[in-house]
Design a protein around this motif. Structure first.
Motif, PDB file in Angstrom:
ATOM      1  N   ALA A  63       0.830  -1.204   0.000  1.00 43.19           N
ATOM      2  CA  ALA A  63       0.000   0.000   0.000  1.00 43.19           C
ATOM      3  C   ALA A  63       0.870   1.261   0.000  1.00 43.19           C
ATOM      4  O   ALA A  63       0.437   2.312  -0.493  1.00 43.19           O
ATOM      5  N   HIS A  64       2.055   1.156   0.589  1.00 40.25           N
ATOM      6  CA  HIS A  64       3.006   2.269   0.656  1.00 40.25           C
ATOM      7  C   HIS A  64       4.411   1.681   0.666  1.00 40.25           C
ATOM      8  O   HIS A  64       4.583   0.471   0.772  1.00 40.25           O
ATOM      9  N   ASN A  65       5.390   2.551   0.601  1.00 43.50           N
ATOM     10  CA  ASN A  65       6.761   2.146   0.909  1.00 43.50           C
ATOM     11  C   ASN A  65       7.471   3.361   1.500  1.00 43.50           C
ATOM     12  O   ASN A  65       6.855   4.414   1.697  1.00 43.50           O
ATOM     13  N   VAL A  66       8.753   3.188   1.800  1.00 45.52           N
ATOM     14  CA  VAL A  66       9.545   4.305   2.321  1.00 45.52           C
ATOM     15  C   VAL A  66      10.815   4.386   1.486  1.00 45.52           C
ATOM     16  O   VAL A  66      11.514   3.373   1.318  1.00 45.52           O
ATOM     17  N   VAL A  67      11.088   5.555   0.940  1.00 46.84           N
ATOM     18  CA  VAL A  67      12.368   5.763   0.265  1.00 46.84           C
ATOM     19  C   VAL A  67      13.092   6.915   0.952  1.00 46.84           C
ATOM     20  O   VAL A  67      12.462   7.807   1.530  1.00 46.84           O
ATOM     21  N   THR A  68      14.426   6.849   0.910  1.00 49.59           N
ATOM     22  CA  THR A  68      15.219   7.958   1.427  1.00 49.59           C
ATOM     23  C   THR A  68      15.670   8.798   0.233  1.00 49.59           C
ATOM     24  O   THR A  68      15.999   8.271  -0.835  1.00 49.59           O
ATOM     25  N   LEU A  69      15.655  10.097   0.447  1.00 45.66           N
ATOM     26  CA  LEU A  69      15.921  11.039  -0.631  1.00 45.66           C
ATOM     27  C   LEU A  69      16.918  12.089  -0.177  1.00 45.66           C
ATOM     28  O   LEU A  69      17.111  12.312   1.022  1.00 45.66           O
ATOM     29  N   SER A  70      17.530  12.757  -1.167  1.00 45.10           N
ATOM     30  CA  SER A  70      18.303  13.955  -0.843  1.00 45.10           C
ATOM     31  C   SER A  70      17.323  15.076  -0.509  1.00 45.10           C
ATOM     32  O   SER A  70      16.125  14.986  -0.804  1.00 45.10           O
ATOM     33  N   LYS A  71      17.862  16.126   0.067  1.00 40.76           N
ATOM     34  CA  LYS A  71      17.002  17.251   0.430  1.00 40.76           C
ATOM     35  C   LYS A  71      16.265  17.805  -0.797  1.00 40.76           C
ATOM     36  O   LYS A  71      15.054  18.035  -0.765  1.00 40.76           O
ATOM     37  N   LYS A  72      17.012  17.985  -1.874  1.00 43.98           N
ATOM     38  CA  LYS A  72      16.422  18.574  -3.087  1.00 43.98           C
ATOM     39  C   LYS A  72      15.333  17.664  -3.658  1.00 43.98           C
ATOM     40  O   LYS A  72      14.246  18.129  -4.009  1.00 43.98           O
ATOM     41  N   ASN A  73      15.631  16.374  -3.724  1.00 40.19           N
ATOM     42  CA  ASN A  73      14.627  15.449  -4.266  1.00 40.19           C
ATOM     43  C   ASN A  73      13.427  15.314  -3.329  1.00 40.19           C
ATOM     44  O   ASN A  73      12.296  15.079  -3.785  1.00 40.19           O
ATOM     45  N   PHE A  74      13.662  15.476  -2.046  1.00 39.83           N
ATOM     46  CA  PHE A  74      12.561  15.474  -1.082  1.00 39.83           C
ATOM     47  C   PHE A  74      11.643  16.665  -1.347  1.00 39.83           C
ATOM     48  O   PHE A  74      10.421  16.523  -1.428  1.00 39.83           O
ATOM     49  N   GLU A  75      12.260  17.827  -1.484  1.00 33.96           N
ATOM     50  CA  GLU A  75      11.453  19.031  -1.682  1.00 33.96           C
ATOM     51  C   GLU A  75      10.623  18.941  -2.961  1.00 33.96           C
ATOM     52  O   GLU A  75       9.486  19.415  -3.004  1.00 33.96           O
ATOM     53  N   ASN A  76      11.206  18.318  -3.987  1.00 33.45           N
ATOM     54  CA  ASN A  76      10.499  18.240  -5.272  1.00 33.45           C
ATOM     55  C   ASN A  76       9.742  16.938  -5.467  1.00 33.45           C
ATOM     56  O   ASN A  76       9.179  16.704  -6.532  1.00 33.45           O
ATOM     57  N   CYS A  77       9.752  16.089  -4.466  1.00 40.04           N
ATOM     58  CA  CYS A  77       9.103  14.771  -4.565  1.00 40.04           C
ATOM     59  C   CYS A  77       9.604  13.959  -5.765  1.00 40.04           C
ATOM     60  O   CYS A  77       8.822  13.279  -6.445  1.00 40.04           O
TER      61      CYS A  77
END
Ligand SMILES: *[C@@H]1O[C@H](CO)[C@@H](O)[C@H](O)[C@H]1NC(C)=O
Ligand SMILES: *[C@@H]1O[C@H](CO)[C@@H](O)[C@H](O)[C@H]1NC(C)=O
Ligand SMILES: *[C@@H]1O[C@H](CO)[C@@H](O)[C@H](O)[C@H]1NC(C)=O
Ligand SMILES: [Cu+2]
Length: 169
Positions: A63-77
């Motif tokens: 139904a969901h998952n969890v990914v880790t992102l850089s700050k920039k990719n987090f901000e831009n999804c």
């Protein structure tokens, strides 16, 4: 001198146990927070994350998952630019460094619907008072300023001395 040693043992054994800094587990109900888009920033603000704590993301696998992102990719999804992916719920992630961590769900549009969490992990630190070496209190007229262990050890001083001298006979 032995009496001093006995007293020392009494004082040490009667010290309150310092609050041991155990790694905490933070449970995260990992959903699209439709009713409250600020849910995860509120969650982050309400918690303190320390090195070696664990985040437990609770979700149904698939139904969901969890990914880790850089700050920039987090901000831009940009969830496809993931560093790591945790696809099985619940996902336990140990915060193995200090600094910022950026998490999101990579399922289509979940991140843009605010299923994203950024946290800041800090060093343990802070508990210096409980670990500070014990100092004798300044002579004081008032017993109320003495700590409990010192007050108790003064009460027990005659017992310690009696023990010491009775051992000599
Ligand atoms: C954070 O704390 C505030 C104030 O206590 C509370 O209203 C809010 O529901 C909390 N948020 C979360 C996600 O626990
Ligand atoms: C933390 O754990 C991840 C694996 O989840 C690993 O890639 C990373 O190198 C670790 N960082 C440190 C500082 O040990
Ligand atoms: C994270 O915490 C560190 C240390 O307290 C601080 O220097 C840094 O500015 C914080 N970052 C954010 C985004 O709050
Ligand atoms: Cu999701």
């Amino acid at each position: 001198m032995a009496a001093t040693r006995i007293l020392f043992v009494l004082v040490v054994t009667m010290m309150p146990l310092p609050h041991t800094a155990e790694a905490a587990e933070h449970y995260v109900n990992w959903i699209i927070p439709i009713a409250s888009p600020s849910f995860y920033s509120s969650f982050a603000a309400n918690n303190t994350f320390k090195l070696d704590d664990t985040l437990v993301f609770e979700f149904k696998t698939g139904a969901h998952n969890v990914v880790t992102l850089s700050k920039k990719n987090f901000e831009n999804c940009n969830v496809n630019e993931k560093m790591e992916s945790f696809d099985t719920g619940p996902a336990r992630i140990t915060l193995n460094r200090t600094g910022e961590f950026y998490f999101a769900c990579a399922f289509t549009s979940h991140c843009t619907l605010a299923q994203k969490l950024s946290i800041n992990v800090t060093e343990e630190g802070g508990s210096s008072s409980s670990l500070a070496p014990m100092e004798a209190p300044p002579p004081s007229a008032s017993g109320t300023t003495m700590s409990l262990p010192i007050t108790l050890s003064l009460l027990l001083l005659p017992i310690a001395i009696n023990l010491f001298f009775s051992n000599l006979h």
